[in-house]
Scaffold this motif. Sequence first.
Motif, PDB file in Angstrom:
ATOM      1  N   PHE A 190     -84.686   9.937  42.101  1.00  0.00           N
ATOM      2  CA  PHE A 190     -83.768   9.773  40.983  1.00  0.00           C
ATOM      3  C   PHE A 190     -82.344   9.687  41.538  1.00  0.00           C
ATOM      4  O   PHE A 190     -81.612  10.696  41.539  1.00  0.00           O
ATOM      5  CB  PHE A 190     -83.893  10.937  40.003  1.00  0.00           C
ATOM      6  CG  PHE A 190     -85.318  11.287  39.634  1.00  0.00           C
ATOM      7  CD1 PHE A 190     -86.216  10.291  39.259  1.00  0.00           C
ATOM      8  CD2 PHE A 190     -85.759  12.601  39.652  1.00  0.00           C
ATOM      9  CE1 PHE A 190     -87.528  10.605  38.911  1.00  0.00           C
ATOM     10  CE2 PHE A 190     -87.064  12.924  39.316  1.00  0.00           C
ATOM     11  CZ  PHE A 190     -87.953  11.924  38.944  1.00  0.00           C
ATOM     12  N   GLU A 191     -81.963   8.548  42.029  1.00  0.00           N
ATOM     13  CA  GLU A 191     -80.691   8.415  42.741  1.00  0.00           C
ATOM     14  C   GLU A 191     -79.494   8.754  41.861  1.00  0.00           C
ATOM     15  O   GLU A 191     -78.528   9.372  42.325  1.00  0.00           O
ATOM     16  CB  GLU A 191     -80.563   7.003  43.306  1.00  0.00           C
ATOM     17  CG  GLU A 191     -81.579   6.695  44.408  1.00  0.00           C
ATOM     18  CD  GLU A 191     -81.385   5.323  45.010  1.00  0.00           C
ATOM     19  OE1 GLU A 191     -80.396   4.650  44.640  1.00  0.00           O
ATOM     20  OE2 GLU A 191     -82.216   4.921  45.850  1.00  0.00           O
ATOM     21  N   ASP A 235     -85.288  14.369  43.355  1.00  0.00           N
ATOM     22  CA  ASP A 235     -86.579  13.701  43.475  1.00  0.00           C
ATOM     23  C   ASP A 235     -87.680  14.576  42.900  1.00  0.00           C
ATOM     24  O   ASP A 235     -87.500  15.781  42.689  1.00  0.00           O
ATOM     25  CB  ASP A 235     -86.890  13.326  44.933  1.00  0.00           C
ATOM     26  CG  ASP A 235     -87.037  14.528  45.846  1.00  0.00           C
ATOM     27  OD1 ASP A 235     -87.990  15.311  45.661  1.00  0.00           O
ATOM     28  OD2 ASP A 235     -86.210  14.694  46.765  1.00  0.00           O
ATOM     29  N   LEU A 236     -88.816  13.954  42.632  1.00  0.00           N
ATOM     30  CA  LEU A 236     -89.998  14.644  42.118  1.00  0.00           C
ATOM     31  C   LEU A 236     -91.168  14.285  43.015  1.00  0.00           C
ATOM     32  O   LEU A 236     -91.361  13.113  43.372  1.00  0.00           O
ATOM     33  CB  LEU A 236     -90.281  14.202  40.680  1.00  0.00           C
ATOM     34  CG  LEU A 236     -91.374  14.976  39.928  1.00  0.00           C
ATOM     35  CD1 LEU A 236     -90.898  16.391  39.633  1.00  0.00           C
ATOM     36  CD2 LEU A 236     -91.735  14.262  38.629  1.00  0.00           C
ATOM     37  N   VAL A 240     -86.774  18.489  43.907  1.00  0.00           N
ATOM     38  CA  VAL A 240     -85.659  18.962  44.728  1.00  0.00           C
ATOM     39  C   VAL A 240     -84.396  18.305  44.178  1.00  0.00           C
ATOM     40  O   VAL A 240     -84.222  17.087  44.294  1.00  0.00           O
ATOM     41  CB  VAL A 240     -85.837  18.619  46.219  1.00  0.00           C
ATOM     42  CG1 VAL A 240     -84.602  19.079  47.003  1.00  0.00           C
ATOM     43  CG2 VAL A 240     -87.089  19.271  46.787  1.00  0.00           C
ATOM     44  N   HIS A 241     -83.543  19.101  43.552  1.00  0.00           N
ATOM     45  CA  HIS A 241     -82.281  18.633  42.983  1.00  0.00           C
ATOM     46  C   HIS A 241     -81.147  19.532  43.510  1.00  0.00           C
ATOM     47  O   HIS A 241     -80.895  20.603  42.955  1.00  0.00           O
ATOM     48  CB  HIS A 241     -82.312  18.689  41.453  1.00  0.00           C
ATOM     49  CG  HIS A 241     -83.047  17.561  40.815  1.00  0.00           C
ATOM     50  ND1 HIS A 241     -84.395  17.351  40.987  1.00  0.00           N
ATOM     51  CD2 HIS A 241     -82.603  16.545  40.001  1.00  0.00           C
ATOM     52  CE1 HIS A 241     -84.765  16.277  40.299  1.00  0.00           C
ATOM     53  NE2 HIS A 241     -83.703  15.764  39.704  1.00  0.00           N
ATOM     54  N   PRO A 242     -80.459  19.118  44.573  1.00  0.00           N
ATOM     55  CA  PRO A 242     -79.428  19.965  45.188  1.00  0.00           C
ATOM     56  C   PRO A 242     -78.287  20.356  44.258  1.00  0.00           C
ATOM     57  O   PRO A 242     -77.642  21.393  44.470  1.00  0.00           O
ATOM     58  CB  PRO A 242     -78.913  19.086  46.347  1.00  0.00           C
ATOM     59  CG  PRO A 242     -80.051  18.185  46.667  1.00  0.00           C
ATOM     60  CD  PRO A 242     -80.700  17.891  45.343  1.00  0.00           C
ATOM     61  N   LEU A 245     -79.606  26.256  37.517  1.00  0.00           N
ATOM     62  CA  LEU A 245     -81.039  26.072  37.755  1.00  0.00           C
ATOM     63  C   LEU A 245     -81.331  26.115  39.250  1.00  0.00           C
ATOM     64  O   LEU A 245     -80.467  25.811  40.069  1.00  0.00           O
ATOM     65  CB  LEU A 245     -81.509  24.724  37.191  1.00  0.00           C
ATOM     66  CG  LEU A 245     -81.434  24.529  35.685  1.00  0.00           C
ATOM     67  CD1 LEU A 245     -81.706  23.068  35.332  1.00  0.00           C
ATOM     68  CD2 LEU A 245     -82.432  25.443  34.978  1.00  0.00           C
ATOM     69  N   PRO A 246     -82.563  26.480  39.629  1.00  0.00           N
ATOM     70  CA  PRO A 246     -82.926  26.447  41.045  1.00  0.00           C
ATOM     71  C   PRO A 246     -82.935  25.017  41.577  1.00  0.00           C
ATOM     72  O   PRO A 246     -83.231  24.063  40.843  1.00  0.00           O
ATOM     73  CB  PRO A 246     -84.346  27.038  41.060  1.00  0.00           C
ATOM     74  CG  PRO A 246     -84.499  27.753  39.761  1.00  0.00           C
ATOM     75  CD  PRO A 246     -83.641  27.022  38.777  1.00  0.00           C
ATOM     76  N   THR A 247     -82.621  24.878  42.854  1.00  0.00           N
ATOM     77  CA  THR A 247     -82.703  23.563  43.507  1.00  0.00           C
ATOM     78  C   THR A 247     -84.128  23.047  43.483  1.00  0.00           C
ATOM     79  O   THR A 247     -84.373  21.863  43.263  1.00  0.00           O
ATOM     80  CB  THR A 247     -82.215  23.659  44.961  1.00  0.00           C
ATOM     81  OG1 THR A 247     -80.845  24.071  44.964  1.00  0.00           O
ATOM     82  CG2 THR A 247     -82.342  22.337  45.686  1.00  0.00           C
TER      83      THR A 247
END
Length: 326
Positions: free
Chosen positions: A46-47, A52-53, A73-75, A82-84
């Motif tokens: 998901f740029e 990403d999933l 994973v969403h930095p 929310l958690p990364t």
Amino acid sequence: MDILWLNQSDVKSVLDMPSAMLAAESGFREHGLRKVQMPPKSYLYFERHNGDLRTMPSFMEDQDIAGVKIVNVHPDNREKGLPTVMAVVVLNSTETGAPLAIMDGTYLTDMRTGAAGGVAAKYLARSDSNIVGMVGTGDQARTQLLALSQSMDIEQVRITCRNLSNCASFEKEMAPVVNCDFVRTGSIKEVCKCDILVTTTPVRSPIVKSEWIREGTHINAIGADATGKQEIGSSLLKRAKVVVDDIIQASHSGEVNVPISSGVFSQADIHAELGEVIAGIKPGRENDEEITVFDSTGLAVQDLVTANMVYHKALTAGIGKKMRLF
């Protein structure tokens, strides 16, 4: 039919690091013996949202268990409270394919990844290792250190991160658990003066230089888990005995992915998969001078074997909520 729903509190109540390490070691061994079905994890990128999933299915033949983890994973999530990393694990019956349990996989992911680092150190680090260096102090660093404390007697932990206040928080939380001296520094070079180095950063340009690493050091390279990520200099990988969790997966999304794609490293330079070392198929550390690297990408079989253990512990303890899906 009923499905067992386990939230994060339920998972935490039955999953500790010693049991996570036992599960991880058995999962790696079965993987090394080629008794698992585990296609490489698949990604959706998901740029526009910097995330990403990933889906991670697996089947352990001897234990006759199967399931899948869905994890993101969403930095930038920390800015949103929310958690990364967030995850859900589904266990399925191999007889009917029906779901048996749905559980939080976020805490499980942290624990099983930390456990993998502890198991790797057991087989690849020098037996007299007692100084740990840590680059990065996030959630994964905490479980990595917790697992190492199960594998060795730690005398000192050297830590560094981008924000030194986070280093102070890390020390405050982990010092009572590990019970050793902590040294905070702004220098990665200083942290590298250790027996076991742990890197848990999301960087895409190497931050650990070959000339900083002494002979006999073991490195748990945890941060690189997607194409383009790299924490350790390619020349250091060429010096080291490199052990990966899975050759195919590491080649496209592990610490070795960038050196392989650029042609300075190859699959032939990889010594073994960790499961092969655990199963005795290939040797681990062979002398005190070797530099060893464990390239951890995270395997679906780690999630599966850990989730199966959590499931059975929860059934025994009467934990969780039974829900009817059909």
